[in-house]
Scaffold this active site. Structure first.
Site, PDB file in Angstrom:
ATOM      1  N   GLU A 107       0.834  -1.210   0.000  1.00 37.69           N
ATOM      2  CA  GLU A 107       0.000   0.000   0.000  1.00 37.69           C
ATOM      3  C   GLU A 107       0.870   1.262   0.000  1.00 37.69           C
ATOM      4  O   GLU A 107       0.553   2.248  -0.662  1.00 37.69           O
ATOM      5  CB  GLU A 107      -0.957  -0.018   1.199  1.00 37.69           C
ATOM      6  CG  GLU A 107      -1.990  -1.134   1.043  1.00 37.69           C
ATOM      7  CD  GLU A 107      -2.918  -1.260   2.248  1.00 37.69           C
ATOM      8  OE1 GLU A 107      -2.409  -1.524   3.351  1.00 37.69           O
ATOM      9  OE2 GLU A 107      -4.132  -1.072   2.073  1.00 37.69           O
ATOM     10  N   GLU A 127      -3.397  -9.754   3.518  1.00 40.18           N
ATOM     11  CA  GLU A 127      -4.260  -9.466   4.676  1.00 40.18           C
ATOM     12  C   GLU A 127      -5.357 -10.493   4.860  1.00 40.18           C
ATOM     13  O   GLU A 127      -5.739 -10.825   5.976  1.00 40.18           O
ATOM     14  CB  GLU A 127      -4.890  -8.069   4.533  1.00 40.18           C
ATOM     15  CG  GLU A 127      -3.955  -6.918   4.867  1.00 40.18           C
ATOM     16  CD  GLU A 127      -3.127  -6.451   3.685  1.00 40.18           C
ATOM     17  OE1 GLU A 127      -2.986  -7.220   2.705  1.00 40.18           O
ATOM     18  OE2 GLU A 127      -2.614  -5.328   3.739  1.00 40.18           O
TER      19      GLU A 127
HETATM   20  N1  3HC Z   1       4.359  -7.651  11.698  1.00 38.47           N
HETATM   21  C1  3HC Z   1       5.081  -8.016  12.768  1.00 38.47           C
HETATM   22  N2  3HC Z   1       5.996  -9.004  12.754  1.00 38.47           N
HETATM   23  C2  3HC Z   1       6.178  -9.670  11.603  1.00 38.47           C
HETATM   24  C3  3HC Z   1       5.455  -9.325  10.432  1.00 38.47           C
HETATM   25  C4  3HC Z   1       4.517  -8.259  10.515  1.00 38.47           C
HETATM   26  N3  3HC Z   1       3.799  -7.867   9.445  1.00 38.47           N
HETATM   27  N4  3HC Z   1       5.842 -10.145   9.432  1.00 38.47           N
HETATM   28  C5  3HC Z   1       6.784 -10.958   9.961  1.00 38.47           C
HETATM   29  N5  3HC Z   1       6.997 -10.669  11.255  1.00 38.47           N
HETATM   30  C6  3HC Z   1       7.972 -11.286  12.164  1.00 38.47           C
HETATM   31  C7  3HC Z   1       7.678 -12.761  12.399  1.00 38.47           C
HETATM   32  O1  3HC Z   1       6.758 -12.940  13.466  1.00 38.47           O
HETATM   33  C8  3HC Z   1       9.050 -13.315  12.731  1.00 38.47           C
HETATM   34  O2  3HC Z   1       9.331 -12.997  14.072  1.00 38.47           O
HETATM   35  P1  3HC Z   1      10.214 -13.967  14.996  1.00 38.47           P
HETATM   36  O3  3HC Z   1      11.547 -14.044  14.315  1.00 38.47           O
HETATM   37  O4  3HC Z   1      10.224 -13.292  16.299  1.00 38.47           O
HETATM   38  O5  3HC Z   1       9.494 -15.286  14.982  1.00 38.47           O
HETATM   39  C9  3HC Z   1       9.976 -12.472  11.860  1.00 38.47           C
HETATM   40  O6  3HC Z   1       9.221 -11.289  11.511  1.00 38.47           O
HETATM   41  C10 3HC Z   1      10.419 -13.146  10.579  1.00 38.47           C
HETATM   42  O7  3HC Z   1       9.265 -13.627   9.913  1.00 38.47           O
HETATM   43  P2  3HC Z   1       9.242 -15.070   9.201  1.00 38.47           P
HETATM   44  O8  3HC Z   1       9.787 -16.098  10.123  1.00 38.47           O
HETATM   45  O9  3HC Z   1       7.882 -15.251   8.654  1.00 38.47           O
HETATM   46  O10 3HC Z   1      10.320 -14.827   8.031  1.00 38.47           O
HETATM   47  P3  3HC Z   1      10.299 -15.259   6.528  1.00 38.47           P
HETATM   48  O11 3HC Z   1      11.541 -14.702   5.953  1.00 38.47           O
HETATM   49  O12 3HC Z   1      10.010 -16.706   6.399  1.00 38.47           O
HETATM   50  O13 3HC Z   1       9.042 -14.498   5.849  1.00 38.47           O
HETATM   51  C11 3HC Z   1       7.599 -12.655   5.313  1.00 38.47           C
HETATM   52  C12 3HC Z   1       9.004 -13.120   5.760  1.00 38.47           C
HETATM   53  C13 3HC Z   1       7.310 -13.192   3.906  1.00 38.47           C
HETATM   54  C14 3HC Z   1       7.564 -11.172   5.330  1.00 38.47           C
HETATM   55  C15 3HC Z   1       6.549 -13.256   6.270  1.00 38.47           C
HETATM   56  O14 3HC Z   1       6.938 -12.972   7.589  1.00 38.47           O
HETATM   57  C16 3HC Z   1       5.154 -12.723   6.099  1.00 38.47           C
HETATM   58  O15 3HC Z   1       4.442 -13.164   5.207  1.00 38.47           O
HETATM   59  N6  3HC Z   1       4.733 -11.787   6.960  1.00 38.47           N
HETATM   60  C17 3HC Z   1       3.377 -11.286   7.008  1.00 38.47           C
HETATM   61  C18 3HC Z   1       3.099 -10.304   5.943  1.00 38.47           C
HETATM   62  C19 3HC Z   1       1.700  -9.787   6.089  1.00 38.47           C
HETATM   63  O16 3HC Z   1       0.761 -10.501   6.382  1.00 38.47           O
HETATM   64  N7  3HC Z   1       1.538  -8.485   5.880  1.00 38.47           N
HETATM   65  C20 3HC Z   1       0.272  -7.854   5.990  1.00 38.47           C
HETATM   66  C21 3HC Z   1       0.118  -7.338   7.362  1.00 38.47           C
HETATM   67  S1  3HC Z   1      -1.502  -6.690   7.682  1.00 38.47           S
HETATM   68  C22 3HC Z   1      -1.483  -5.159   6.986  1.00 38.47           C
HETATM   69  O17 3HC Z   1      -0.541  -4.774   6.389  1.00 38.47           O
HETATM   70  C23 3HC Z   1      -2.736  -4.353   7.224  1.00 38.47           C
HETATM   71  C24 3HC Z   1      -2.767  -3.111   6.383  1.00 38.47           C
HETATM   72  O18 3HC Z   1      -3.421  -3.384   5.180  1.00 38.47           O
HETATM   73  C25 3HC Z   1      -3.481  -2.021   7.067  1.00 38.47           C
END
Ligand code: 3HC
Ligand code: NAI
Length: 680
Positions: A107, A127
């Site tokens: 975004e 999301e």
């Molecule tokens: N917020 C907070 N912490 C997050 C995060 C996030 N969005 N994404 C990842 N983390 C943290 C994980 O909990 C993990 O923490 P830890 O080491 O303490 O366990 C660390 O970051 C590393 O994450 P992964 O183990 O998943 O690492 P990978 O390298 O395998 O993957 C990634 C990285 C592809 C970025 C994956 O973490 C992911 O898919 N994250 C979520 C992305 C997501 O869902 N984003 C949308 C959020 S909602 C949003 O944006 C709302 C908005 O529209 C208003």
């Protein structure tokens, strides 16, 4: 505290850098820093354009999920304001994307006036997987930039696209080979004079004249996939608003839908599960700095249902496998099935013929156990029989090289007893894959009494490499998953006798959100699994079915009848058998309501889960939930059995169990009494 956002100049380009490990989540400090940076650009005549980039492994991977529900997530500037401020910057802003531009991250990129990306970057709005929708203008800007069809697919499924595809659909303006920052700066230099700056919110070219049938068709095509979930439909509606309303009204609709989802149980469950999955990888009691053993070659014993699937995981990850069978025929059959499975994947376009050959080329079939001498990990997947397993492990002990990890895929048997048949129990553990082993994401890692810490660490790391989600379980009958399946199975069978039908029990489970009910599952897996194979010994309904060859789908008949397309229908024959048993046991059938089925098949699972926790067989309640979501298809929008128990309330579960005459696990009783929860 220093801000995670810093700025510096390169000539007349302002480079804005985020440094917020691990994933540059858009927490409060980042949001604040971004706004200040844009103010700096707007307020300085020397600045002609802006580049927004990130340090570390990735561009902003989204809003900071750990802030959700805390005051920080509502502290201004909130993300919708931040993206508007970026878009309203009077100078061109370029997003320089690497890693994953996800959710709020995409975004932010959409609010920038241009986007450049390295070819390996991924762009997505996941999301929906957190029970949400992109809540910072994403549902309104994405269709304007990438087109309605692509936006619908990305938002409602949550699946990202690669930078190359993003370039094709217009989401990325330029692909960058080489150093991202310097190329992004050069790009900014090229566009710095462009006026008016191109703003996504002002575009209408890709949303004009879109027929409403696009939405209806999309809903229809995905109805099965979205069953039970709230968020996909909300995403669709938000994108419909982008097409049918002016931008400002569309954004309001997005906000309304976002807030509705955010306050629901599904979003809480799905966000809880995101962290549950990641927590599962952490093992208690492992000395810090324990490093894994290197796994270059894997051995698998048994090329049956499980051995073949297990091998495919490693072959697909590029790790050579030696597979052992007792007889040539079984070996040929097993490897033939593996090849057939790979070819079926290739036929669906999910693998190239070259990849099939490459994977199969890494496989060495053999009849000699001695050929496993050079393997770093050996996984036994022979018949579920303790004597046979002990014999195999005794032989392995003599054959395997020192330091090799010896694993059993047993479903129920005592891993400590298996380990004791070797002189090296510290190298032994259970690696319990789920069927089909090349598809199911769950891996139960069974920690024996003597399993060495580095063996466990290796298993967890390897799981990630073969794209499994690993959960540590202790040694007990059926470990976490199958142990909890048992009370469900027992009660489901009793319910049949008392008056329910297989259809009714299965329907209650499917309506709850499970992919199938206990009897559909039995028909799929094989009613004959674990059967004593004596047709004259009929002690229960299952024995009666097995005795007349009703072994499930593979025989065209089980608890259901199947037509030639494997479509099930209720079976009069099964009903007859059930009635015979009722007569035999002197049971007068009664009307059974759906709540009783829930109490007796699902509350009993929670009860067993509490026992597992109490005995320390699972490290944490959330691990149990990960097992059930990934191993058995428990609906993730209900979080898992223990999260669900918390939403029902432990007191209600206790009451339900008592009403049906069950003993309540101590931990569950204590939780109910203290008003505590398992997962929060
Ligand atoms: N917020 C907070 N912490 C997050 C995060 C996030 N969005 N994404 C990842 N983390 C943290 C994980 O909990 C993990 O923490 P830890 O080491 O303490 O366990 C660390 O970051 C590393 O994450 P992964 O183990 O998943 O690492 P990978 O390298 O395998 O993957 C990634 C990285 C592809 C970025 C994956 O973490 C992911 O898919 N994250 C979520 C992305 C997501 O869902 N984003 C949308 C959020 S909602 C949003 O944006 C709302 C908005 O529209 C208003
Ligand atoms: P299967 O019967 O399909 O395959 C077992 C194979 O092992 C047979 O091909 C047999 O010839 C071979 N075998 C037996 N003894 C051998 C020996 N000494 N040396 C070499 N090969 C030998 O059984 P399946 O279903 O693959 O199960 C294997 C193990 O996996 C069992 O312990 C089972 O409990 C477990 N398991 C099974 C699951 C399932 O859904 N089928 C799920 C998870 C675990």
């Amino acid at each position: 505290m220093t801000s995670p956002i810093s700025t510096r100049r390169h000539g007349d380009i302002l480079i804005v850098t985020s440094n917020n490990p691990p994933v540059n989540a858009l927490g409060h400090a980042v949001r604040e820093g971004l706004v200040k940076a844009i103010e700096e650009a707007d307020g300085d005549d020397q600045v002609k354009a802006v580049v927004i980039r990130c340090e570390g492994q990735t561009f902003f991977a989204g809003a900071d999920i750990s802030e959700f529900g805390t005051p920080k997530s509502f502290a201004p500037p909130m993300l919708p304001q931040v993206v508007d401020i970026i878009e309203n910057c009077t100078k061109p802003v370029v997003a320089a994307i690497h890693g994953t531009a996800f959710g709020g991250g995409l975004e932010v990129a959409l609010a920038c006036h241009y986007r450049v990306a390295v070819p390996s970057a991924k762009l997505g709005v996941p999301e929906v997987k957190l029970g949400l929708l992109p809540g910072a203008g994403g549902t309104q800007r994405l269709p304007r930039v990438a087109g309605v069809a692509k936006a619908l697919d990305m938002a409602a499924t949550g699946n990202p696209i690669g930078a190359k595809e993003a370039h094709e659909v217009g989401l990325v303006d330029r692909l960058i080979e080489g150093d991202l920052e310097s190329h992004a700066v050069a790009f900014a230099d090229e566009v710095k004079e462009v006026r008016p700056v191109p703003r996504a919110s002002e575009r209408t070219d890709k949303i004009e004249g879109v027929d409403s049938s696009v939405f209806a068709d999309f809903r229809k095509a995905n109805a099965r996939k979205f069953r039970g979930f709230d968020a996909p439909e909300y995403n669709i509606q938000a994108i419909e608003a982008a097409v049918s309303k002016p931008y400002a009204e569309g954004v309001q609709e997005e906000r309304r839908l976002f807030m509705e989802l955010m306050s629901g149980t599904q979003a809480r469950a799905q966000q809880y599960f995101f962290f549950a999955e990641r927590k599962a990888a952490k093992i208690d009691g492992i000395p810090e700095g324990t490093s894994p053993r290197e796994i270059r070659k894997v051995g698998v014993i048994g090329a049956g249902t499980m051995g073949g699937g297990i091998s495919m995981n490693f072959l697909s990850a590029g790790i050579p496998v030696t597979i052992v069978e007792m007889q040539q025929e079984a070996l040929d059959r097993g490897t033939g099935v593996m090849r057939k499975n790979y070819e079926a994947t290739a036929a669906k376009g999910r693998m190239t013929p070259e990849q099939v050959e490459k994977a199969m080329g890494l496989l060495t079939p053999t009849l000699k156990l001695e050929d496993l001498a050079d393997c770093d990990l050996i996984i036994e997947a022979v018949f579920e029989n303790m004597d046979i397993k002990k014999e195999v492990f005794g032989k392995l002990d003599r054959i395997a090289k020192p330091g090799a990890i010896l694993a059993s895929n047993t479903s129920y048997l005592n891993v400590d007893e298996i380990a004791a048949s070797t002189s090296r129990p510290e190298d032994v553990l259970g690696l319990h894959f789920f069927s089909p082993a090349n598809v199911m994401k769950l891996l139960e890692v069974v920690r024996g009494a003597k399993t060495a810490p580095d063996v466990l660490v290796t298993a967890m790391q390897l799981a990630k490499k073969i794209r499994k989600v690993a959960v540590v379980a202790g040694v007990c009958y059926g470990f976490i998953g199958n142990r909890m399946l048992m009370p469900r199975q027992i009660e489901a069978n009793k319910l049949l006798l008392e008056g329910a039908t297989p259809e009714q029990i299965d329907r209650v489970h499917v309506e709850f959100g499970m992919p199938m009910g206990p009897f559909q599952m039995a028909d799929l897996a094989g009613v004959d699994i674990g059967w004593h194979r004596d047709p004259s010994r009929i002690e229960n309904i299952r024995d009666a079915l097995c005795a007349i060859d009703r072994w499930g789908q593979k025989k065209g008949a089980g608890f259901y009848d199947y037509d030639e397309k494997r479509r099930p229908s209720p079976s009069p024959k099964v009903q007859e058998i059930i009635e015979e048993f009722r007569a035999r046991e002197g049971v007068t059938p009664r009307e059974i309501d759906d709540q009783e089925i829930i109490d007796r098949t699902l509350y009993t699972m929670v009860n067993e889960g509490a026992k597992i926790l109490e005995e320390g067989m699972a490290q944490r309640a959330s691990d149990i939930d990960v097992v059930w979501v990934y191993g058995y298809g428990w609906p993730v929008y209900r979080g898992g059995p223990m999260f669900w128990a918390d939403t029902e309330g432990p007191a209600k579960i206790v009451e339900g169990l008592k009403r049906r005459g069950f003993d309540v696990a101590d931990l569950l009783a204590r939780k109910a009494e203290a008003g505590e929860k398992f997962t929060r």
